[in-house]
Design an enzyme around this catalytic site. Structure first.
Site, PDB file in Angstrom:
ATOM      1  CE  LYS A  21     -12.191  -5.257 -10.845  1.00 55.60           C
ATOM      2  NZ  LYS A  21     -12.664  -5.896  -9.616  1.00 55.60           N
ATOM      3  CG  ASN A  22     -13.437  -2.931  -7.460  1.00 56.94           C
ATOM      4  OD1 ASN A  22     -13.908  -3.816  -8.183  1.00 56.94           O
ATOM      5  ND2 ASN A  22     -12.269  -3.051  -6.851  1.00 56.94           N
ATOM      6  NE  ARG A  91     -14.886 -12.628  -2.379  1.00 52.78           N
ATOM      7  CZ  ARG A  91     -15.387 -13.274  -1.344  1.00 52.78           C
ATOM      8  NH1 ARG A  91     -15.350 -14.575  -1.316  1.00 52.78           N
ATOM      9  NH2 ARG A  91     -15.894 -12.624  -0.324  1.00 52.78           N
ATOM     10  CB  CYS A 115     -11.329 -15.800  -4.155  1.00 58.03           C
ATOM     11  SG  CYS A 115     -10.353 -14.368  -3.936  1.00 58.03           S
ATOM     12  NE  ARG A 120     -11.941 -11.114  -1.631  1.00 62.56           N
ATOM     13  CZ  ARG A 120     -12.045 -10.570  -2.840  1.00 62.56           C
ATOM     14  NH1 ARG A 120     -11.630 -11.207  -3.894  1.00 62.56           N
ATOM     15  NH2 ARG A 120     -12.580  -9.369  -2.968  1.00 62.56           N
ATOM     16  N   PRO A 121     -14.415 -14.111   3.672  1.00 59.97           N
ATOM     17  CG  PRO A 121     -14.233 -13.800   5.977  1.00 59.97           C
ATOM     18  CD  PRO A 121     -13.429 -13.844   4.726  1.00 59.97           C
ATOM     19  CG  ASP A 123     -17.556 -12.680   8.930  1.00 53.41           C
ATOM     20  OD1 ASP A 123     -16.959 -12.345   7.880  1.00 53.41           O
ATOM     21  OD2 ASP A 123     -17.092 -12.453  10.066  1.00 53.41           O
ATOM     22  CG  LEU A 124     -17.377  -8.446   8.968  1.00 53.96           C
ATOM     23  CD1 LEU A 124     -16.168  -7.574   8.688  1.00 53.96           C
ATOM     24  CD2 LEU A 124     -17.726  -8.395  10.456  1.00 53.96           C
ATOM     25  CG  ASP A 303      -7.420  -3.982  -5.481  1.00 55.23           C
ATOM     26  OD1 ASP A 303      -7.297  -5.111  -4.982  1.00 55.23           O
ATOM     27  OD2 ASP A 303      -8.511  -3.397  -5.567  1.00 55.23           O
ATOM     28  NE  ARG A 395     -12.626 -11.538 -12.210  1.00 53.22           N
ATOM     29  CZ  ARG A 395     -12.781 -11.952 -10.974  1.00 53.22           C
ATOM     30  NH1 ARG A 395     -12.076 -12.963 -10.545  1.00 53.22           N
ATOM     31  NH2 ARG A 395     -13.628 -11.373 -10.162  1.00 53.22           N
TER      32      ARG A 395
END
Ligand code: EPU
Length: 415
Positions: A21-22, A91, A115, A120-121, A123-124, A303, A395
């Site tokens: 998935k990822n 996300r 979430c 879970r920003p 910003d990076l 995970d 999901r």
């Protein structure tokens, strides 16, 4: 909808592992960098994949998914703001930001927000885009990215963020000159994306190490590409074998992506046999306790943390699990306690005292991997377990009920 499990069956047999998935999600987003028809093989038929398909459609892509082969044709890209509900739903939708910034020079996209598993920003991701010369402005929950042509830069990531590394890589492939990402994520899915981008014509070196170098090119072409197998699905079926004292073979998984998971299963006393593209767990009826600390790859994957907590909950002795990646990833603990677990959260650690066996109960999955952990407990449990919140499990797992049935489990989906 509920997943009903009658526990206590020793699982045996073989099961095929789907595409990751990822990897699928960022590679699907990367097709936005091409013009023409991309053919992606081994795409898992999952809810998150369908969410990404709808997202790509918004921008003008034409898509067809059949038998795990996805065709994505990009003719012209629409300059449209992606819908807020889609980004909130998943996300990983934010992965379109890098390619669209590179391709269109402008995008307005909702900030993904919080979430279930922690803050879970992004910003990076944004710092990376800024370093490449984009103007970044946020207001009313949206972020606006704009550039008159991205320029290569040296980008240091405070944390080796997976999707952050992917987003920056996808923006940098069309930037002028050279980009380096220092302290990049080393996950196999990052390498898979880099391989797919290189096949499109990008010039990326060093993926899989903590320093990725990208030499910008003018344009990318569509590809035919096969996604790597899902190491988390693979780990899930190994844990299913372990928690039922069974013998389960997974086909198609890559051993080299599973080092930490296999190492911990062996430390618990289970036997692992690997040959060609098959990995078999020959489980002890009761494994030993062990301590686990999650870490970026090649460390123990966050995970898999909930799944191992479930397994250690019925292993002999006391285990200490430390979660270092996300700050709210013990949401499954109260549900496991309802099933008879003896575990306690203290800050970012979970103390697990093994009990003999879970007892079936009605429980609720709060997020994807928490749901998988409850399935594991249900397989072990005495009596019937009913799990609601299936939408989370769907999901990330394709036909998990059917696959478990193939291994002998007594599972059914009740409407
Ligand atoms: N972080 C920041 N700022 C950022 C980005 C990340 O502070 O801009 C922090 C996060 O808050 C977290 C850490 O960095 O503490 C690592 O998060 P990362 O960005 O690596 O996670 P992600 O890219 O959002 C991906 C997977 C997750 C997986 C994590 C960690 C995808 C689509 N998602 O998320 O997968 O847990 O990496 O390996 O690749 C799942 O499949 O169930 C799942 C949640």
């Amino acid at each position: 909808m509920k997943l009903k499990i009658e526990g206590g069956v020793r699982l045996t047999g073989e099961v095929d592992i789907i595409g990751a998935k990822n990897s699928a999600l960022p590679i699907m987003a990367a097709t936005l960098l091409t013009t023409g028809k991309n053919i992606l093989h081994n795409i898992p038929d999952l809810k998150d994949v369908h969410t990404m398909m709808s997202m790509l459609e918004v921008f003008g892509a034409k898509l067809k998914l059949k038998k795990n082969i996805l065709q994505v044709t990009i003719d012209e890209l629409n300059h449209i703001d992606p819908p807020e509900d889609q980004v909130k739903q998943m996300r990983a939708s934010f992965l379109v930001a890098g390619p669209l910034l590179a391709r269109l020079g402008k995008i307005r996209i909702p900030l993904p927000g919080g979430c279930q598993i922690g803050s879970r920003p992004v910003d990076l991701h944004l710092k990376g885009f800024q370093a490449l010369g984009a103007k970044v402005a946020s207001e009313h929950g949206y972020v606006e990215l704009e550039s008159k042509g991205l320029k290569g830069a040296s980008i240091y990531l405070d944390l080796p963020t997976v999707t952050g590394t992917e987003n920056i890589m996808m923006a940098a492939v069309l930037a002028k000159g050279k980009t380096e990402i220092i302290n990049a994520a080393k996950e196999p899915e990052v390498v898979d994306l880099a391989n797919a981008l290189n096949k499109m014509g990008a010039k990326i070196k060093g993926a899989g190490t903590d320093r990725i170098e990208i030499e910008g090119v003018d344009a990318l072409s569509p590809i035919e590409y096969t996604i790597i197998p899902d190491r988390i699905e693979a780990g899930t079926f190994l844990v299913a074998g372990a928690i039922t004292g069974g013998e389960v073979t997974i086909r198609g998984a890559r051993k080299e992506h599973l080092g930490a998971v296999l190492g911990k299963l062996e430390e618990m006393g289970h036997k692992i046999e690997a040959e060609d593209d098959k990995i078999t767990i020959v489980a002890k009826s009761v494994g030993k306790a062990c301590d686990i600390t999650t870490a970026p790859y090649p460390g123990f994957p966050t995970d898999m943390q909930a799944l191992f907590a479930s397994l250690l909950g019925v292993s002999k002795g006391t285990s200490v699990i430390t979660e270092t990646i996300f700050d709210r990833r013990f949401g499954f603990v109260d549900e496991l306690v309802r099933m008879g677990a003896n575990m306690k959260v203290q800050g970012n650690t979970l103390i697990v005292v093994g009990v003999k066996r879970y007892s079936g109960a009605s429980v609720t999955a709060g997020d994807l991997r928490a749901g998988a952990a409850l399935i594991m407990a249900g397989l072990n449990a005495d009596g019937i377990t009913e799990i609601s919140g299936l939408e989370h499990i769907e999901r990330g797992y394709e036909s998990i009920d059917k696959k478990l049935k193939l291994l002998g489990a007594k599972v059914s989906i009740e409407l």
